[in-house]
Design a protein around this motif. Sequence first.
Motif, PDB file in Angstrom:
ATOM      1  N   ARG A 131      47.450  32.793  34.400  1.00 33.92           N
ATOM      2  CA  ARG A 131      48.218  34.052  34.462  1.00 33.92           C
ATOM      3  C   ARG A 131      47.994  34.802  33.158  1.00 33.92           C
ATOM      4  NH1 ARG A 131      51.283  30.370  37.431  1.00 33.92           N
ATOM      5  NH2 ARG A 131      51.696  31.103  39.555  1.00 33.92           N
ATOM      6  N   LEU A 132      47.474  36.020  33.288  1.00 32.24           N
ATOM      7  CA  LEU A 132      47.105  36.831  32.133  1.00 32.24           C
ATOM      8  C   LEU A 132      47.854  38.160  32.215  1.00 32.24           C
ATOM      9  CD1 LEU A 132      45.066  37.093  29.687  1.00 32.24           C
ATOM     10  CD2 LEU A 132      43.548  38.248  31.308  1.00 32.24           C
ATOM     11  N   VAL A 133      48.728  38.416  31.257  1.00 32.83           N
ATOM     12  CA  VAL A 133      49.497  39.661  31.233  1.00 32.83           C
ATOM     13  C   VAL A 133      48.882  40.583  30.191  1.00 32.83           C
ATOM     14  CG1 VAL A 133      51.750  40.730  30.892  1.00 32.83           C
ATOM     15  CG2 VAL A 133      51.594  38.443  31.920  1.00 32.83           C
ATOM     16  N   ARG A 134      48.426  41.770  30.637  1.00 28.04           N
ATOM     17  CA  ARG A 134      47.774  42.726  29.747  1.00 28.04           C
ATOM     18  C   ARG A 134      48.469  44.081  29.736  1.00 28.04           C
ATOM     19  NH1 ARG A 134      42.231  44.107  29.551  1.00 28.04           N
ATOM     20  NH2 ARG A 134      42.601  43.951  27.309  1.00 28.04           N
ATOM     21  N   ASN A 135      49.364  44.320  30.673  1.00 25.78           N
ATOM     22  CA  ASN A 135      50.053  45.603  30.735  1.00 25.78           C
ATOM     23  C   ASN A 135      50.795  45.845  29.418  1.00 25.78           C
ATOM     24  OD1 ASN A 135      51.732  47.782  31.206  1.00 25.78           O
ATOM     25  ND2 ASN A 135      52.331  47.121  33.257  1.00 25.78           N
ATOM     26  N   PRO A 136      50.406  46.872  28.658  1.00 23.81           N
ATOM     27  CA  PRO A 136      51.036  47.085  27.340  1.00 23.81           C
ATOM     28  C   PRO A 136      52.538  47.313  27.413  1.00 23.81           C
ATOM     29  CG  PRO A 136      49.642  48.951  27.979  1.00 23.81           C
ATOM     30  CD  PRO A 136      49.353  47.854  28.944  1.00 23.81           C
ATOM     31  N   ASP A 137      53.026  47.847  28.536  1.00 23.92           N
ATOM     32  CA  ASP A 137      54.472  48.057  28.681  1.00 23.92           C
ATOM     33  C   ASP A 137      55.235  46.733  28.663  1.00 23.92           C
ATOM     34  OD1 ASP A 137      54.003  50.747  28.870  1.00 23.92           O
ATOM     35  OD2 ASP A 137      54.198  50.841  31.054  1.00 23.92           O
ATOM     36  N   LEU A 171      38.062  24.002  35.259  1.00 27.89           N
ATOM     37  CA  LEU A 171      38.783  24.695  36.321  1.00 27.89           C
ATOM     38  C   LEU A 171      38.780  23.884  37.607  1.00 27.89           C
ATOM     39  CD1 LEU A 171      37.413  28.321  35.797  1.00 27.89           C
ATOM     40  CD2 LEU A 171      39.686  27.476  35.189  1.00 27.89           C
ATOM     41  N   ALA A 172      39.941  23.821  38.268  1.00 28.88           N
ATOM     42  CA  ALA A 172      39.998  23.208  39.590  1.00 28.88           C
ATOM     43  C   ALA A 172      39.193  24.074  40.551  1.00 28.88           C
ATOM     44  CB  ALA A 172      41.448  23.094  40.060  1.00 28.88           C
ATOM     45  N   PRO A 173      38.589  23.474  41.580  1.00 25.13           N
ATOM     46  CA  PRO A 173      37.741  24.251  42.501  1.00 25.13           C
ATOM     47  C   PRO A 173      38.441  25.472  43.096  1.00 25.13           C
ATOM     48  CG  PRO A 173      37.454  21.911  42.888  1.00 25.13           C
ATOM     49  CD  PRO A 173      38.582  22.036  41.918  1.00 25.13           C
ATOM     50  N   GLU A 174      39.735  25.333  43.417  1.00 22.87           N
ATOM     51  CA  GLU A 174      40.463  26.435  44.046  1.00 22.87           C
ATOM     52  C   GLU A 174      41.411  27.126  43.074  1.00 22.87           C
ATOM     53  OE1 GLU A 174      39.778  27.563  47.089  1.00 22.87           O
ATOM     54  OE2 GLU A 174      38.180  26.068  47.004  1.00 22.87           O
ATOM     55  N   VAL A 175      41.055  27.151  41.805  1.00 27.87           N
ATOM     56  CA  VAL A 175      41.882  27.825  40.806  1.00 27.87           C
ATOM     57  C   VAL A 175      42.111  29.288  41.197  1.00 27.87           C
ATOM     58  CG1 VAL A 175      39.890  28.466  39.401  1.00 27.87           C
ATOM     59  CG2 VAL A 175      42.140  28.289  38.318  1.00 27.87           C
ATOM     60  N   THR A 176      43.302  29.800  40.867  1.00 21.31           N
ATOM     61  CA  THR A 176      43.598  31.212  41.099  1.00 21.31           C
ATOM     62  C   THR A 176      43.940  31.868  39.776  1.00 21.31           C
ATOM     63  OG1 THR A 176      44.434  30.765  43.325  1.00 21.31           O
ATOM     64  CG2 THR A 176      45.040  32.873  42.333  1.00 21.31           C
ATOM     65  N   LEU A 177      43.354  33.033  39.548  1.00 17.71           N
ATOM     66  CA  LEU A 177      43.614  33.813  38.338  1.00 17.71           C
ATOM     67  C   LEU A 177      44.344  35.093  38.720  1.00 17.71           C
ATOM     68  CD1 LEU A 177      41.187  34.556  35.419  1.00 17.71           C
ATOM     69  CD2 LEU A 177      42.397  36.436  36.528  1.00 17.71           C
ATOM     70  N   TRP A 178      45.501  35.304  38.097  1.00 16.49           N
ATOM     71  CA  TRP A 178      46.243  36.550  38.258  1.00 16.49           C
ATOM     72  C   TRP A 178      46.195  37.312  36.942  1.00 16.49           C
ATOM     73  CZ3 TRP A 178      48.060  31.891  40.126  1.00 16.49           C
ATOM     74  CH2 TRP A 178      48.332  31.806  41.493  1.00 16.49           C
ATOM     75  N   SER A 179      45.853  38.591  36.987  1.00 16.82           N
ATOM     76  CA  SER A 179      45.855  39.404  35.772  1.00 16.82           C
ATOM     77  C   SER A 179      46.627  40.679  36.039  1.00 16.82           C
ATOM     78  CB  SER A 179      44.431  39.713  35.312  1.00 16.82           C
ATOM     79  OG  SER A 179      43.722  40.411  36.308  1.00 16.82           O
ATOM     80  N   ASP A 180      47.538  41.007  35.139  1.00 16.73           N
ATOM     81  CA  ASP A 180      48.439  42.140  35.303  1.00 16.73           C
ATOM     82  C   ASP A 180      48.134  43.177  34.236  1.00 16.73           C
ATOM     83  OD1 ASP A 180      50.543  43.928  35.244  1.00 16.73           O
ATOM     84  OD2 ASP A 180      52.108  42.432  35.470  1.00 16.73           O
ATOM     85  N   GLY A 181      47.510  44.279  34.662  1.00 22.43           N
ATOM     86  CA  GLY A 181      47.238  45.381  33.749  1.00 22.43           C
ATOM     87  C   GLY A 181      48.064  46.609  34.050  1.00 22.43           C
TER      88      GLY A 181
END
Length: 291
Positions: A275-281, A194-204
């Motif tokens: 980028r992690l998409v978890r919203n079942p819709d 991981l880069a030091p300033e990595v950003t993680l987005w997760s959509d539930g």
Amino acid sequence: MTDDALALFQQHRPVLFGIAYRMLGSASDAEDILQDAWLSWSRVDTAGVAEPRAYLARTVTNLSLNRLGSAAVRRETYVGTWLPEPLVTVPDAGGEVERAETVSLAMMVVLESLSPLERAVFVLKEVFGFAHAEIAAMLERTEAAVRQVGSRAKAHVQAGRPRYEAPPELRRRVTEEFLAACVGGDLNRMMEMLAPEVTLWSDGGGKVKAALRPITGADKAARWILGILLNRPVPDLAVHRVDINGQPGLLFSSGAAVDSVMVVELDETGITAIRLVRNPDKLRRITVPKD
């Protein structure tokens, strides 16, 4: 309805879906737009339409612009981070919608930051190659105004693009190595990647476990991922290597159901975005691959 009308609509369907999807960030909404466009087209005397592609693109673009108003209202009440609805794509399929650079989740997020008019002009001109004069007629603007909007949109998109585009094979290898580190609970290896300033987005979407805000920093991102894997194990977890929006990604399944999809961005310093998409819709249109 005539066979000729249906044949013309089907011929241009990939372009029409591509326009609507990039305008709305939702495959489900794009399909609804195409249904409405077909109902309109089926009532037209197609023999009198000189340029069916442009005519249909105009219909889909204006329907999409109308839909964006209600989409904006829904986003205001959305729980947590909103990410575009992902597509599982086929490499080198040649379909208009599967142009990797212009349909990647990262690019779709950039398009979200444009005004509706800017988004329409950029998609029509830069992605699908319509002339400024054609776009002006579609949007009922002057050609000079369309050129100005297009120039502004293009500059904004260029500023938002990643400065480094990793080759697909490198992205694929890094994605799989990162997965192995995550599944193995190897925090040190995850931190190395991981880069030091990595950003993680997760959509539930408020329906499944996800971070309500972006997580920044290698340590926080790595520990959050491990927390999901260790504290909330997915029954019958399986991982599939797929292309998500034209980029190498991962699809996680639980039995016959899709649990989530993930893509990463990287540069010379390592993985810069997850980028992690978890919203079942947003996963209803995706099926578990038969590996």
